[in-house]
Design an enzyme around this catalytic site. Structure first.
Site, short mmCIF file in Angstrom:
data_model
loop_
_atom_site.label_atom_id
_atom_site.label_comp_id
_atom_site.label_asym_id
_atom_site.label_seq_id
_atom_site.Cartn_x
_atom_site.Cartn_y
_atom_site.Cartn_z
N LYS A 1 0.82 -1.22 0.00
CA LYS A 1 0.00 0.00 0.00
C LYS A 1 0.85 1.26 0.00
O LYS A 1 0.49 2.24 -0.67
CB LYS A 1 -0.94 0.00 1.20
CG LYS A 1 -0.30 0.12 2.56
CD LYS A 1 -1.33 0.12 3.66
CE LYS A 1 -0.69 0.23 5.04
NZ LYS A 1 0.00 1.50 5.24
N THR A 2 1.96 1.28 0.73
CA THR A 2 2.81 2.47 0.74
C THR A 2 3.41 2.70 -0.64
O THR A 2 3.54 3.85 -1.09
CB THR A 2 3.94 2.31 1.79
OG1 THR A 2 3.36 2.05 3.07
CG2 THR A 2 4.77 3.58 1.87
N ASP B 1 -3.81 7.37 4.78
CA ASP B 1 -3.32 6.01 5.01
C ASP B 1 -3.99 5.42 6.25
O ASP B 1 -4.44 6.15 7.14
CB ASP B 1 -1.79 6.06 5.21
CG ASP B 1 -1.16 4.69 5.14
OD1 ASP B 1 -1.83 3.73 4.72
OD2 ASP B 1 0.03 4.57 5.52
N GLU B 2 -4.05 4.10 6.33
CA GLU B 2 -4.62 3.39 7.49
C GLU B 2 -6.02 3.92 7.82
O GLU B 2 -6.36 4.18 8.99
CB GLU B 2 -3.70 3.51 8.71
CG GLU B 2 -2.29 3.01 8.50
CD GLU B 2 -2.20 1.48 8.43
OE1 GLU B 2 -3.25 0.82 8.48
OE2 GLU B 2 -1.08 0.97 8.33
N GLN C 1 -7.85 -5.29 9.36
CA GLN C 1 -6.82 -4.88 10.31
C GLN C 1 -7.28 -3.71 11.18
O GLN C 1 -6.46 -2.97 11.72
CB GLN C 1 -5.53 -4.50 9.57
CG GLN C 1 -4.90 -5.66 8.81
CD GLN C 1 -3.55 -5.31 8.22
OE1 GLN C 1 -2.56 -5.15 8.92
NE2 GLN C 1 -3.50 -5.18 6.90
N ARG D 1 2.03 -10.89 10.36
CA ARG D 1 3.33 -10.24 10.61
C ARG D 1 4.47 -11.15 10.17
O ARG D 1 5.60 -10.69 9.99
CB ARG D 1 3.52 -9.92 12.10
CG ARG D 1 2.53 -8.95 12.73
CD ARG D 1 2.33 -7.70 11.93
NE ARG D 1 1.18 -7.85 11.04
CZ ARG D 1 0.92 -7.02 10.05
NH1 ARG D 1 1.72 -6.02 9.78
NH2 ARG D 1 -0.15 -7.19 9.28
#
Length: 761
Positions: free
Chosen positions: A33-34, A220-221, A251, A604
């Site tokens: 995503k970044t 973002d997020e 998430q 993770r």
């Protein structure tokens, strides 16, 4: 002609190349995503001709903002510095510094951290004659924070809960708390968002100015946004409608902080005509890890359907182990990490231990200390939250602006200068009656009735602050801090309080001086106010040292946004993960959030995932027996591999239902919910779980805090590592830290009491 988007996959390219109108990018874990966000910024500038000045990107952490800024700089180059890349709170601070006077505040406001807010609330409850035994300041502050996140001010709160007796105290406290903040020209973190929204709604011309500037907004997020953040973004994007949000509803794990998952699930209804792009290709984890994560999260109903996939060909299984108790779990996990290190299969920094609650770290820490394994706990005491650092920051805040009563009261008698609590309260009362700030009242100490000889001590303190202010004007912040340390003789007071840990505390002050010097070097035009503002916005995770190879220990919440080659997910039992409160909650979303948390934990892991549970776990001095977590039972049996008796790495043994049958049954209550299991006192289990009662000091052992009988240069023997030479012995706050270069095991750092080193004669 090549495009900036050429090296993206199809879905990433579709997302980054969509320019006009609202856009929702559902970015699964590890889907890049970044990368998409930064390439979208570059595409807007390089290929769409958008002025960088008209682009805003909002993130949640300083670390994420810094990473985005660096990536954009690399791709775009010259001119990209005009892109607004900041956190929500930093964005609001920047806006309020320019315009908060429009709604009645001074632009030179102070930002209160959590401890500052608690100090104010203690005074509030005292003024209201509320017994802190029955109403805790943390409870009131949590309620006020929730109200601010929902953009509910003191007056609306009082009106909304007018007939709710249980909320009456909170309502009164909220009103007085805000009065005290305003008197100190201070804002807490929640005020930064709430007042920015209030500014926009009350000053249309200010809002129009920022709407005109920010023609393209990216968030973002987005799944972590609360109602105040949603409204802030909605107002800014209202004129042009070019709002791009990136997030993953699977998430969303911060409901307890006010995050509203409905913001991302309802994006299309809130922003009609929105385009939705799903990023499902994962570049982080193996297929087995993703299959396990998909199997768990598929049991949630409140989500947007998606399934992560990867083209990685590795087929490492997901390992699952059941231990008899939590002490054996810790021993098994640490032993496996040591085995990986000794075999050259992984470095310490490749491994992370994740758990549901901080309390679970203790037994792992004890094992690491005993074996000399380096580790770091994410979420420990933040540098800026340490007492000596907060004292120095309070001095700097007082020098910068005497309007911060909390800071002035904190250091008026630090180091001790004979100004007691009675004197401080008399000054506070005088200040309240006269409508003055606390520091202003200090300057009038000789006029305050009843101070007597203490008045001269208070005036001496004021003169001292004035001398620091003169130093600030002539020499700048760093030299001022040095003067504060020297003139107050603060270091000697630390030595007198506790000589053992004074060195570490003094080192923290030295590091603060280094930080302030670095700030001045990086920002030649920067002010002390800006430095204090930056310090207030630093998070625990931002301060973690990523260069040192250490095993990382953290809660799953702290792990969000991180990734590790090998992850050990521990304590996977019903009652622990998920916890009892979620299991017995009337709100089905509580279990769904716990399941999202499990999904975050699983994803993770990059290469290998180890999951473990314990049949018995010590909680508050009693042995607790819990079944294996329902989330593990949601993973198909064929995806898991386990060894006998909790051995993590073993031959392929049949897993069929063994973990289900090995757990004691839980009774089902009349309402259909499982009851908490029976607690039994078990002294033997207490010792097994690491309790010190009944332990025996073995030959060669050292009592904690007792200086070892060996010196630097001596040859010593360790039961596990064999012979070695002592390189260093340093006094720590609780025990001596010993560095030994072992002949066969290499250099180890350990505490003397746990090392049990025996001097060779």
């Amino acid at each position: 002609m090549s495009s900036i988007l050429d090296n993206l996959n199809d879905k990433q390219r579709e997302a980054a190349g969509h320019i006009d109108g609202p856009l929702l990018i559902i970015a699964g874990a590890g889907s890049g995503k970044t990368r998409v966000l930064t390439h979208r910024v570059a595409y807007l500038i390089k290929e769409c001709g958008v002025n960088p000045y008209n682009i805003m990107a909002i993130t949640f952490t300083n670390k994420a903002a810094g990473e985005m800024r660096e990536r954009v700089d690399r791709i775009v180059g010259e001119g990209c510095e005009a892109v607004w890349v900041q956190t929500f709170h930093a964005t609001c601070v920047r806006i309020l510094r320019r315009h908060i006077h429009e709604i009645g505040f001074d632009n030179n406001f102070t930002i209160y951290d959590t401890d500052d807010s608690k100090t104010v609330m203690k005074r509030v409850l005292k003024k209201l004659n509320v017994d802190p035994k029955y109403v805790r300041e943390s409870t009131v502050l949590r309620a006020i924070s929730d109200a601010k996140n929902d953009l509910i001010g003191p007056d609306e709160y009082a009106d909304r809960y007018r007939n709710d007796y249980s909320k009456r105290t909170i309502s009164q406290a909220y009103d007085l708390y805000q009065d005290m903040l305003r008197d100190n020209n201070a804002l807490d973190f929640d005020d930064l968002l709430r007042l920015t929204v209030a500014l926009f709604k009350n000053c249309p011309e200010v809002l129009e100015n920022y709407q005109h500037r920010f023609k393209y907004i990216m968030v973002d997020e987005y799944q972590d946004t609360n109602n105040a953040q949603f409204e802030l973004v909605r107002l800014l994007a209202k004129e042009h409608g070019n709002l791009c949000v990136v997030g993953d509803d699977d998430q969303s794990i911060y409901k307890f902080r006010g995050a509203n998952i409905g913001n991302i699930l309802g994006f299309e209804s809130n922003f009609p005509g929105a385009k939705v792009v799903k990023l499902e290709q994962n570049y982080r984890s193996t297929k087995n890890i993703l299959d396990a994560a998909n199997a768990v999260i598929a049991n949630n109903t409140g989500r947007k359907p998606k399934r992560l996939w990867t083209d990685r060909e590795e087929e490492d299984p997901v390992f699952f182990s059941i231990y008899d108790n939590s002490a054996e779990e810790a021993e098994g996990v640490v032993s496996e990490i040591e085995r990986l290190k000794s075999k050259g299969l992984a470095d310490y920094g490749d491994c992370a231990i994740l758990y549901r609650t901080n309390a679970q770290s203790r037994e792992f820490e004890a094992r690491f200390v005993r074996d000399g394994v380096p580790y770091f706990i994410v979420g420990g005491v933040n540098f800026y939250s340490r007492r000596e650092v907060k004292d120095m920051l309070a001095y700097l805040k007082t020098v910068d602006s005497g309007r911060d009563d909390v800071s002035v009261r904190r250091i008026i008698n630090v180091p001790k200068r004979g100004i007691g609590a009675t004197t401080i309260e008399k000054i506070a009362t005088f200040a309240d009656d006269a409508g003055l700030g606390f520091y202003e009242a200090c300057g009038m100490a000789d006029e305050i009735p009843g101070l007597g000889k203490a008045a001269s001590k208070v005036l001496a303190f004021v003169n001292l602050i004035d001398s620091f202010r003169k130093c600030l004007e002539e020499n700048g912040p760093t030299e001022t801090l040095k003067m504060i340390v020297d003139e107050t003789d603060y270091q000697n007071e630390l030595k007198e309080e506790d000589a053992d840990d004074a060195s570490e505390r003094i080192g923290n002050i030295d590091e603060l001086i280094n930080t302030l010097r670095q700030f001045e070097d990086d920002e030649p035009e920067g002010t002390l106010s800006q430095f204090l503002e930056d310090a207030a916005l630093v998070s625990d995770l931002d301060s973690a040292d990523e260069d040192t190879s250490r095993v990382m220990l953290m809660t799953v919440h702290s792990a969000k946004g991180l990734e590790f080659p090998r992850v050990f997910l521990c304590g996977m039992e019903d009652g622990v993960f998920p916890g009892y409160m979620s299991i017995n909650s009337d709100d089905p979303d509580d279990i769904e959030e716990e399941r999202r948390l499990a999904y975050v934990a699983i994803t993770r892991a990059q290469d290998v995932l180890y999951i473990s549970s314990a049949r018995a776990r010590m909680v508050r001095g009693e042995t607790q027996y819990n079944p294996v977590s329902r989330f593990i039972k949601e993973i198909p049996e064929e995806m898991l591999e386990r060894g006998p008796s909790g051995n993590i790495i073993g031959g392929r043994t049949s897993y069929k239902s063994s973990y289900r049958s090995s757990m004691p049954e839980r009774k089902i209550a009349d309402d259909g919910k499982p009851q908490a299991p029976i607690f039994k006192k078990n002294a033997r289990a207490l010792m097994a779980s690491g309790g010190l009662s009944g332990s025996v000091i073995q030959k060669g052992a050292t009592l904690a805090g007792t200086k070892p009988d060996y010196e630097v240069g001596d040859r010593v023997m360790h039961l596990k590592f064999g012979e070695g030479e002592v390189l260093a012995i340093e006094k720590g706050p609780r025990d001596y830290q010993v560095t030994v270069n072992f002949d066969n095991a290499g250099q180890k750092i350990m505490y003397a009491a746990f090392a049990k080193l025996e001097k060779m004669r």
